[in-house]
Scaffold this motif. Structure first.
Motif, PDB file in Angstrom:
ATOM      1  N   SER A 298      -2.807  -4.540   3.193  1.00  0.00           N
ATOM      2  CA  SER A 298      -1.828  -4.679   2.227  1.00  0.00           C
ATOM      3  C   SER A 298      -2.406  -4.414   0.932  1.00  0.00           C
ATOM      4  CB  SER A 298      -1.118  -6.047   2.053  1.00  0.00           C
ATOM      5  OG  SER A 298      -1.998  -7.178   1.869  1.00  0.00           O
ATOM      6  N   CYS A 299      -3.820  -4.135   0.983  1.00  0.00           N
ATOM      7  CA  CYS A 299      -4.561  -3.571  -0.424  1.00  0.00           C
ATOM      8  C   CYS A 299      -3.896  -2.433  -0.781  1.00  0.00           C
ATOM      9  CB  CYS A 299      -5.968  -3.418  -0.198  1.00  0.00           C
ATOM     10  SG  CYS A 299      -7.128  -4.795   0.146  1.00  0.00           S
ATOM     11  N   ARG A 300      -3.522  -2.455  -2.182  1.00  0.00           N
ATOM     12  CA  ARG A 300      -3.446  -0.926  -2.560  1.00  0.00           C
ATOM     13  C   ARG A 300      -4.355   0.165  -2.395  1.00  0.00           C
ATOM     14  NH1 ARG A 300       1.012  -0.480  -5.755  1.00  0.00           N
ATOM     15  NH2 ARG A 300       0.142   1.136  -6.924  1.00  0.00           N
ATOM     16  N   ASN A 328      -0.018   1.377   0.116  1.00  0.00           N
ATOM     17  CA  ASN A 328      -1.352   0.420   0.528  1.00  0.00           C
ATOM     18  C   ASN A 328      -2.024   1.053   1.901  1.00  0.00           C
ATOM     19  OD1 ASN A 328       0.096  -0.204   3.015  1.00  0.00           O
ATOM     20  ND2 ASN A 328       1.243  -1.440   1.576  1.00  0.00           N
TER      21      ASN A 328
END
Length: 454
Positions: A298-300, A328
């Protein structure tokens, strides 16, 4: 008989180096090189580089500090690979201060030499090393890398990284009943780059022995964002201090293993945590929560500004802002997988998921039902091979390439770029193809041209 070494040297220390059947896995630590204080000095790599305090990000001693815009003598190997790819046909060097300026190719060659030395490469007449390279490294970068080996460059050859992985899988899986249009997929997740590469398959027979060969096409798209960008963004998820404190971020990025382990879906040793963490305003404790594993996808997907600030004083060429396919990392990887699979109308006969940052379990963004192949821990036809570090197909395939080349056996097929000559034929100008064939044998010089006399 030559002794062949296969080398996969993309920047996670002691993670993916296989040669002569040996494997070393001592953890996911970023590999770096330390430049000398003066010109003509020795570049330190491996354990020697890790033992140095220079530009380690600590606040004490003074030489350990890092500051935006000031030259760094510590060079992260994955970043060096990315910059060499981004440079294209331009020369690019790393400024270490005090007049020390070293070409990136020389830094990477020193890193590779260090790995070869660890694996008892003697540079004797019967020693050969096949070094895997990123699929986007162009001819200029390849030539500069080979020249950096100086008098030993005749003992070193280069091989495209996805080709190496494909050769390793095909040699073990040996898919049968091939049809026209059958293909395979190599997914490489590494700190220096991510690659989704497909290969059509060809069957050849030599001396009664059957070979299935991958057919390489030159990349038509720009390189994807590298894994080090992922680790930079994830560092802020682990602790917000990594957004503002350059020294604290640099330690988390270059010294601590937890970021890389989280991306690879691997648990880390909590016995080493919490760890003393030197920050600008005093000592802190580095103690990322186990839910960091759940935050990776879910990290951008964004460029790391704090790392770019630190690199400004060392390299005139900034890291490229590479195009992504999602907001993401999870969405990006899923979109790239779908695009690679959709590029072929034939049957997918197998896939490989490999690289230092590849998880041992099937990740949520990789849907085996989409590919029509089930996961497996060994390379076999019509499956998805989840290759761990000790079964690194890149290093194993590089070695296989060297062995086949020495024995005169088929390796892979390379697709030649179109080459035509504007020619006058019976008073009319026309473009005439001067390349006889669109494919040539990998590792061999192509010398045949069409007779273009009008």
């Amino acid at each position: 008989m030559s002794r062949i070494h296969g080398v996969s040297a993309f920047g996670l220390r002691d993670c993916a180096t296989v040669t002569d059947g040996k494997c070393k896995t001592n953890g996911l630590y970023l590999a770096d090189a330390v430049l000398p204080q003066r010109a003509m000095g020795q570049i330190r790599t491996g354990e020697e580089a890790e033992a140095e305090r220079i530009h380690s990000g600590l606040q004490w001693p003074p030489e350990a500090r890092v500051s935006p815009g000031k030259p760094l003598r510590r060079v992260p190997i994955p970043v060096a690979w990315s910059l060499l790819v981004d440079a294209g046909d331009r020369s690019v060097s790393w400024e270490g201060g005090n007049g020390v300026s070293i070409p990136l190719a020389s830094i990477l060659a020193a890193h590779i030499k260090g790995l070869l030395d660890e694996n008892e490469f003697t540079y004797g007449n019967q020693e050969r090393a096949v070094v895997a390279i990123p699929d986007h490294l162009d001819e200029y970068g390849q030539e500069s890398l080979l020249k950096a080996f100086d008098n030993n460059q005749d003992q070193v050859c280069l091989l495209w990284r996805p080709v190496a992985a494909a050769m390793a899988w095909l040699d073990a899986a040996k898919p049968r009943d091939l049809r026209q249009g059958d293909f395979m997929l190599v997914i490489y997740l590494g700190p220096d780059g991510m690659e989704f590469t497909t290969f059509e398959l060809r069957e050849e027979t030599q001396d009664g022995q059957r070979f299935v060969l991958p057919v390489r096409n030159r990349p038509v798209r720009a390189p994807l964002p590298p894994g080090w960008e992922w680790a930079c963004v994830l560092s802020a998820e682990a602790d917000q201090l990594c957004r503002e404190d350059h020294g604290a971020f640099w330690q988390a990025f270059t010294i601590f293993p937890e970021l890389w382990a989280a991306i690879a879906g691997a648990p880390w040793d909590n016995g080493n945590l919490p760890r003393p963490w030197s920050a600008h305003r005093g000592w802190r404790l580095w103690n990322p929560d186990s839910n960091l594993l759940e935050k990776t996808l879910s990290c951008r997907l964004e460029q790391s500004e704090i790392l770019r600030e630190l690199l400004k004083g060392s390299c005139k060429l900034p890291p490229a802002n590479r195009q992504n396919s999602g907001e993401n990392w999870g969405a990006h990887l899923e979109a790239e997988l779908k695009a690679a699979y959709a590029a072929h109308a034939g049957r997918l006969r197998g896939a490989v998921l490999c690289g230092p940052m590849a998880p041992e379990q099937t990740p949520s963004w990789l849907n085996p039902e989409l590919l029509g192949v089930g996961p497996d821990t060994v390379p076999s036809s019509d499956t998805l091979w989840l290759a761990c570090a000790c079964k690194d197909p890149v290093a194993a395939g590089a070695r296989l390439f060297g062995e086949r080349l020495a024995a005169g056996l088929p390796t892979y097929l390379d697709t030649l770029p179109s080459l035509a000559l504007l020619t006058e034929v019976k008073g009319n100008l026309d473009w005439v193809d001067i390349v006889e064939s669109s494919e040539c044998a990998g590792g061999k010089t192509y010398r045949f041209f069409r007779n273009c006399r009008g």
